[in-house]
Structure formats: structure tokens, C-alpha cells
Design a protein around this motif. Structure first.
Motif, mmCIF file in Angstrom:
data_model
loop_
_atom_site.group_PDB
_atom_site.id
_atom_site.type_symbol
_atom_site.label_atom_id
_atom_site.label_comp_id
_atom_site.label_asym_id
_atom_site.label_seq_id
_atom_site.Cartn_x
_atom_site.Cartn_y
_atom_site.Cartn_z
ATOM 1 N N THR A 1 -4.046 -10.312 -20.704
ATOM 2 C CA THR A 1 -4.148 -11.629 -20.081
ATOM 3 C C THR A 1 -5.399 -11.654 -19.209
ATOM 4 O OG1 THR A 1 -2.905 -13.368 -18.925
ATOM 5 C CG2 THR A 1 -2.877 -11.190 -17.939
ATOM 6 N N LEU A 2 -5.892 -12.855 -18.973
ATOM 7 C CA LEU A 2 -7.075 -13.055 -18.140
ATOM 8 C C LEU A 2 -6.751 -14.075 -17.063
ATOM 9 C CD1 LEU A 2 -10.139 -12.728 -17.537
ATOM 10 C CD2 LEU A 2 -10.529 -14.632 -19.118
ATOM 11 N N SER A 3 -6.977 -13.694 -15.810
ATOM 12 C CA SER A 3 -6.836 -14.623 -14.684
ATOM 13 C C SER A 3 -8.242 -14.977 -14.205
ATOM 14 C CB SER A 3 -6.042 -13.980 -13.544
ATOM 15 O OG SER A 3 -4.767 -13.561 -13.987
ATOM 16 N N LEU A 4 -8.466 -16.265 -13.953
ATOM 17 C CA LEU A 4 -9.800 -16.727 -13.571
ATOM 18 C C LEU A 4 -9.650 -17.879 -12.585
ATOM 19 C CD1 LEU A 4 -12.817 -16.205 -14.306
ATOM 20 C CD2 LEU A 4 -12.621 -18.111 -15.912
ATOM 21 N N SER A 5 -10.363 -17.791 -11.461
ATOM 22 C CA SER A 5 -10.245 -18.836 -10.441
ATOM 23 C C SER A 5 -11.595 -19.090 -9.781
ATOM 24 C CB SER A 5 -9.207 -18.449 -9.378
ATOM 25 O OG SER A 5 -9.558 -17.226 -8.765
ATOM 26 N N LEU A 6 -11.714 -20.271 -9.236
ATOM 27 C CA LEU A 6 -12.929 -20.731 -8.567
ATOM 28 C C LEU A 6 -12.589 -21.080 -7.124
ATOM 29 C CD1 LEU A 6 -15.900 -21.900 -8.619
ATOM 30 C CD2 LEU A 6 -14.865 -24.062 -9.322
ATOM 31 N N THR A 7 -13.443 -20.649 -6.195
ATOM 32 C CA THR A 7 -13.246 -20.937 -4.771
ATOM 33 C C THR A 7 -14.472 -21.641 -4.206
ATOM 34 O OG1 THR A 7 -11.764 -19.085 -4.372
ATOM 35 C CG2 THR A 7 -12.912 -19.957 -2.474
ATOM 36 N N LYS B 1 -6.275 -19.876 -12.500
ATOM 37 C CA LYS B 1 -5.124 -19.043 -12.829
ATOM 38 C C LYS B 1 -5.154 -17.809 -11.932
ATOM 39 C CE LYS B 1 -3.118 -16.206 -16.508
ATOM 40 N NZ LYS B 1 -3.237 -15.767 -17.918
ATOM 41 N N PHE B 2 -4.037 -17.536 -11.253
ATOM 42 C CA PHE B 2 -3.951 -16.452 -10.285
ATOM 43 C C PHE B 2 -2.919 -15.415 -10.732
ATOM 44 C CE2 PHE B 2 -5.060 -20.346 -8.069
ATOM 45 C CZ PHE B 2 -6.166 -19.983 -7.310
ATOM 46 N N ASN B 3 -3.216 -14.162 -10.488
ATOM 47 C CA ASN B 3 -2.294 -13.064 -10.729
ATOM 48 C C ASN B 3 -1.528 -12.802 -9.439
ATOM 49 O OD1 ASN B 3 -1.204 -10.405 -10.721
ATOM 50 N ND2 ASN B 3 -2.584 -9.806 -12.361
ATOM 51 N N VAL B 4 -0.252 -13.149 -9.404
ATOM 52 C CA VAL B 4 0.538 -13.044 -8.180
ATOM 53 C C VAL B 4 0.782 -11.586 -7.785
ATOM 54 C CG1 VAL B 4 2.806 -13.544 -7.176
ATOM 55 C CG2 VAL B 4 1.601 -15.290 -8.493
ATOM 56 N N ILE B 5 0.892 -10.692 -8.762
ATOM 57 C CA ILE B 5 1.072 -9.278 -8.445
ATOM 58 C C ILE B 5 -0.160 -8.745 -7.731
ATOM 59 C CG2 ILE B 5 1.587 -7.000 -9.363
ATOM 60 C CD1 ILE B 5 3.855 -9.067 -9.623
ATOM 61 N N ASP B 6 -1.337 -9.171 -8.164
ATOM 62 C CA ASP B 6 -2.564 -8.801 -7.463
ATOM 63 C C ASP B 6 -2.530 -9.267 -6.022
ATOM 64 O OD1 ASP B 6 -4.014 -7.359 -9.233
ATOM 65 O OD2 ASP B 6 -5.295 -8.991 -9.909
ATOM 66 N N LEU B 7 -2.044 -10.466 -5.829
ATOM 67 C CA LEU B 7 -2.028 -11.036 -4.490
ATOM 68 C C LEU B 7 -1.117 -10.242 -3.568
ATOM 69 C CD1 LEU B 7 -1.783 -14.789 -5.537
ATOM 70 C CD2 LEU B 7 -3.798 -13.358 -5.270
ATOM 71 N N ALA B 8 0.067 -9.873 -4.077
ATOM 72 C CA ALA B 8 0.981 -9.069 -3.272
ATOM 73 C C ALA B 8 0.389 -7.681 -3.011
ATOM 74 C CB ALA B 8 2.329 -8.942 -3.978
ATOM 75 N N GLU B 9 -0.285 -7.126 -4.022
ATOM 76 C CA GLU B 9 -0.878 -5.798 -3.876
ATOM 77 C C GLU B 9 -2.010 -5.806 -2.852
ATOM 78 O OE1 GLU B 9 -2.742 -4.350 -7.404
ATOM 79 O OE2 GLU B 9 -2.466 -2.253 -6.878
ATOM 80 N N ALA B 10 -2.608 -6.975 -2.619
ATOM 81 C CA ALA B 10 -3.762 -7.054 -1.719
ATOM 82 C C ALA B 10 -3.374 -7.033 -0.243
ATOM 83 C CB ALA B 10 -4.555 -8.334 -2.006
ATOM 84 N N THR B 11 -2.086 -7.192 0.071
ATOM 85 C CA THR B 11 -1.690 -7.220 1.481
ATOM 86 C C THR B 11 -1.965 -5.869 2.147
ATOM 87 O OG1 THR B 11 0.580 -6.671 0.860
ATOM 88 C CG2 THR B 11 0.057 -8.997 1.166
ATOM 89 N N PRO B 12 -2.275 -5.838 3.442
ATOM 90 C CA PRO B 12 -2.792 -4.623 4.069
ATOM 91 C C PRO B 12 -1.824 -3.454 4.164
ATOM 92 C CG PRO B 12 -2.449 -6.361 5.704
ATOM 93 C CD PRO B 12 -2.288 -6.990 4.364
ATOM 94 N N LEU B 13 -0.540 -3.669 4.398
ATOM 95 C CA LEU B 13 0.397 -2.568 4.573
ATOM 96 C C LEU B 13 1.320 -2.401 3.374
ATOM 97 C CD1 LEU B 13 1.329 -2.934 8.366
ATOM 98 C CD2 LEU B 13 -0.182 -1.249 7.307
ATOM 99 N N VAL B 14 2.133 -3.404 3.084
ATOM 100 C CA VAL B 14 3.096 -3.263 1.999
ATOM 101 C C VAL B 14 2.407 -3.142 0.651
ATOM 102 C CG1 VAL B 14 3.412 -5.763 1.757
ATOM 103 C CG2 VAL B 14 5.202 -4.207 0.958
ATOM 104 N N GLY B 15 1.264 -3.816 0.456
ATOM 105 C CA GLY B 15 0.595 -3.778 -0.833
ATOM 106 C C GLY B 15 -0.474 -2.714 -0.957
#
Length: 394
Positions: free
Chosen positions: A115-121, A134-148
Motif C-alpha cells: 500500500t502507498l500512503s501519500l499526503s500534502l501539507t 491518505k494517512f497511515n494511522v499505525i505510523d502516526l501512533a508509532e510517531a508518539t514520543p513515549l508509547v510509540g
């Protein structure tokens, strides 16, 4: 006054709301930035109602961030491929949440392994930005400073590493507004209610509902240590099964009927107990989350998460990551009653996981984890697993 680690509103929102850009943390320089990752996993069940054979999986991650394409404009992309023996969870062994999130996605939610996720900011100023795609939610959770672990190693059990609430699919298509006025950061996401994968997804975009997902995050310091405290509320207009209708006679016209709207409300925190004075995002601390679903049609009544972790406190090992966490998911009483009528006894799913991931070199990391899970279905024995992983990133 909040510490000056909050480089950009988009970055902090990405780290804390699980609703932003997975690569925002790398978007410091203009021009394209490309990274390649290869991870292999070996997970060995040691008890439970599953095969005791080891599960071997591997995945490839290619990430792109192109900042300042124009003034304030950037593009983020993530290509994923995974393959292997599979996972325990989603019913296997009586577990709902997979015990290896990264061996599960993207293949489990689509017809192929990629799969490919692609977003513009667009960053308008120091306080406001808009993202779309399109956003990868697992990536987003993984990006958090402590739990992820900010992508530097984290929990594998999905119920801890990327807590589910049934209003946030693994991949989402939509937009996000981020507004930052210290010490507060506000985000509003609007996205399609269905998982953003598969050829049919584009044809049926927003046909089955839309999700409105808002988060307010308070940033502060306690004894000089960064702390982040968030309140989240989400509403999906998608229809779900009315669990009370499952108790009706099958001949009744209302049997297996649907109910409009899925709701979730939650509070969460991440509080550093020690951080590097030169780099406040390097350190360790405590984190937690309490969430409430509506119980019908959301299959969740409440969820709880509590843990500790971050960078290793061992001298000379600050690049290592470690963590210990507990989670519990109280499934809907109405869902349990409906399943009970068919002889299926549903119970709350709880888990404990510990991991340590060592930085062997700048590009290579080696990790291990152990977990215990009490399955969601009473007829299954408790499940335990030992896992190992090695990761190369270039």
C-alpha cells in the motif's frame, strides 16, 4: 513557558494526536528526504490455543518527505510491503488485537501485500497548517514520543502500540486542520469512515459515512520535564450493527438491523520523568489512556492503557528503546449479551508487554519482546509469546 522543543505545530500534533503526518518529525530541511527500512520478525508462541510453530515475517518501508516544494508546502509518502507466516489475533487464539501489528498490515486489510500512503501539507504560519491525503494511522501512533518510540522501536501488540477505538481505520483518507496557541494545540480531522485501501475504496469514497475527529492537547512541564495531556472526541456517521437486534427472532424484520453513528471519547497523557537537557524529546517517562465507546454500535465500552518507557537510562545507550505496558479492553455489554445468546462467551481482553530494542549501529537495531494476553473469548487459554526483530534503516 513550554520548552522550545515544539519545533512546529504540525510536528507536535503528529506526535500526540495520532492524526497527523508520520514523517513530520523529519521535515526540518527543504528538498527530498528518502529512507529505506527492512525489518524481520520471529514470534514464538509459548502458551495458548494456537500452533506452537514460530512465525517469521518481514516488511519493507520506503518513506519520502519533500519539504518546501513551495513556501510552506510539503509532501509525505510511505510505501509498505509485508509478507510471511502471519500473526496471532483477529480471532486466532481467541485474541482480537494482533500480537504483531507490523506483520499484520497492510496485507490483512487489502487484497495484496502493498500500500502507498501519500499526503500534502500546507503550513500557513507558525500556528496553522492543513494536511490532506491518505494517512497511515499505525505510523502516526508509532510517531508518539513515549508509547510509540518515535519510530525507533516500540510495542508490537496493537492494543498497546496503536490503541484501537473503532473510529480510526488503519488507513484513512481525508484532511486535518492544526491550530497551535501555546500551551494548546487543536486538531480537527475529517475523513472517510472506511479503511482507505483496495480498488473499490476510490469508487465508494464517503458513501458509507464520514468521521469527525477532534483533539485538544495541553503542553506543559513538570519539574522541567515535557508533558502532553490530550482530550479526544470522535463521531462517525457510518452505520453499524445494532447488537440489541441480534437478540430478536430471526424472522423479525428488525433482526440484524443497523444503527447510525459510532462514537468515542478519550483522554491520554505522556509525561517525561527524565529527559536530556540538550534534547528534551530524548528521555523516558509514563503514559496512559482511558477511552469510552458507545457500546452499540461501537463494540467497545471502555479501554485502559498504562505504561512506562522511552530511551534507555543506561549510560551510553540512549539510542536504545524500552517499554513496559498494560492494556485492557472492556467489550460492549450489549455485544456480549448478543454473542452469549449464540453460545459465544465474550470477556475483556487484557495484555502486558515488555520490549527492549538496542541500537547496534546507526543503521541496525536488534530487539526482543515478551507478552501475555488474556483472550477475548473464554473458551481459549491465556496466550504468551516471545519475539525477536532486527531492523535496518538507510
Amino acid at each position: 513557558m513550554p520548552v522550545r522543543l515544539f519545533f512546529r505545530p504540525t510536528l507536535l500534533a503528529a506526535l500526540l494526536t495520532s492524526a497527523s503526518l508520520p514523517l513530520a518529525a523529519n521535515a526540518q530541511d527543504s528538498g527530498p528526504q528518502l529512507s529505506f527500512g527492512l525489518t524481520t520478525f520471529a514470534d514464538v508462541p509459548t502458551s495458548g490455543d494456537t500452533d506452537d510453530d514460530a512465525l517469521y515475517n518481514w516488511r519493507v518501508d520506503i518513506k519520502l518527505n519533500y519539504a518546501e516544494i513551495w513556501s510552506g508546502g510539503s509532501i509525505t509518502g510511505h510505501f509498505e510491503y509485508n509478507d510471511g507466516d502471519g500473526y496471532v489475533g483477529l480471532g486466532e487464539g481467541g485474541l482480537v488485537w494482533p500480537t504483531n501489528t507490523f506483520a499484520t498490515l497492510p496485507s490483512v486489510t487489502s487484497d495484496n501485500d502493498t500500500t502507498l500512503s501519500l499526503s500534502l501539507t500546507q503550513q500557513f504560519n507558525n500556528t496553522t497548517s492543513v494536511s490532506f491525503g491518505k494517512f497511515n494511522v499505525i505510523d502516526l501512533a508509532e510517531a508518539t514520543p513515549l508509547v510509540g518510540g518515535q519510530g525507533q522501536g516500540g510495542f508490537q501488540y496493537l492494543g498497546i502500540g496503536a490503541p484501537g477505538n473503532f473510529v480510526l481505520p488503519p488507513y484513512i483518507f481525508g484532511g486535518m486542520l492544526t491550530v497551535s496557541y501555546a500551551p494548546m494545540i487543536y486538531t480537527l480531522m475529517i475523513y472517510d469512515a472506511n479503511n482507505a485501501q483496495g480498488e473499490d475504496f476510490w469508487d465508494d469514497l464517503f458513501d458509507e459515512g464520514v468521521v469527525y475527529n477532534g483533539t485538544a492537547t495541553y503542553t506543559t512541564q513538570i519539574n522541567g520535564m515535557p508533558g502532553f495531556y490530550s482530550f479526544n472526541i470522535a463521531h462517525s456517521t457510518k452505520k453499524g450493527t445494532d447488537y440489541e437486534s441480534l437478540l430478536l427472532d430471526p424472522s423479525d424484520d428488525a433482526f440484524m438491523s443497523t444503527k447510525d453513528g459510532v462514537n468515542y471519547t478519550g483522554v491520554s497523557f505522556q509525561q517525561y520523568l527524565w529527559s536530556d537537557p540538550q534534547n528534551p524529546m530524548v528521555g523516558w517517562g509514563v503514559f496512559g489512556q482511558i477511552g469510552y465507546g458507545d457500546g452499540n454500535p461501537n463494540p467497545l465500552d471502555e479501554m485502559f492503557l498504562l505504561g512506562i518507557g522511552g530511551n534507555s537510562p543506561l549510560y551510553g545507550r540512549q539510542s536504545d528503546r524500552w517499554g513496559l505496558a498494560w492494556s485492557k479492553y472492556n467489550w460492549s455489554d450489549k455485544l456480549g449479551e448478543a454473542l452469549g445468546a449464540y453460545g459465544v462467551k465474550l470477556q475483556d481482553e487484557s495484555a502486558v508487554e515488555a520490549f527492549y530494542e538496542a541500537a547496534l549501529t546507526e543503521n541496525w537495531r536488534l530487539g526482543g519482546n515478551v507478552m501475555w494476553v488474556k483472550p477475548s473469548f473464554e473458551s481459549y487459554d491465556d496466550y504468551t509469546q516471545v519475539g525477536f526483530r532486527i531492523r535496518a534503516t538507510f
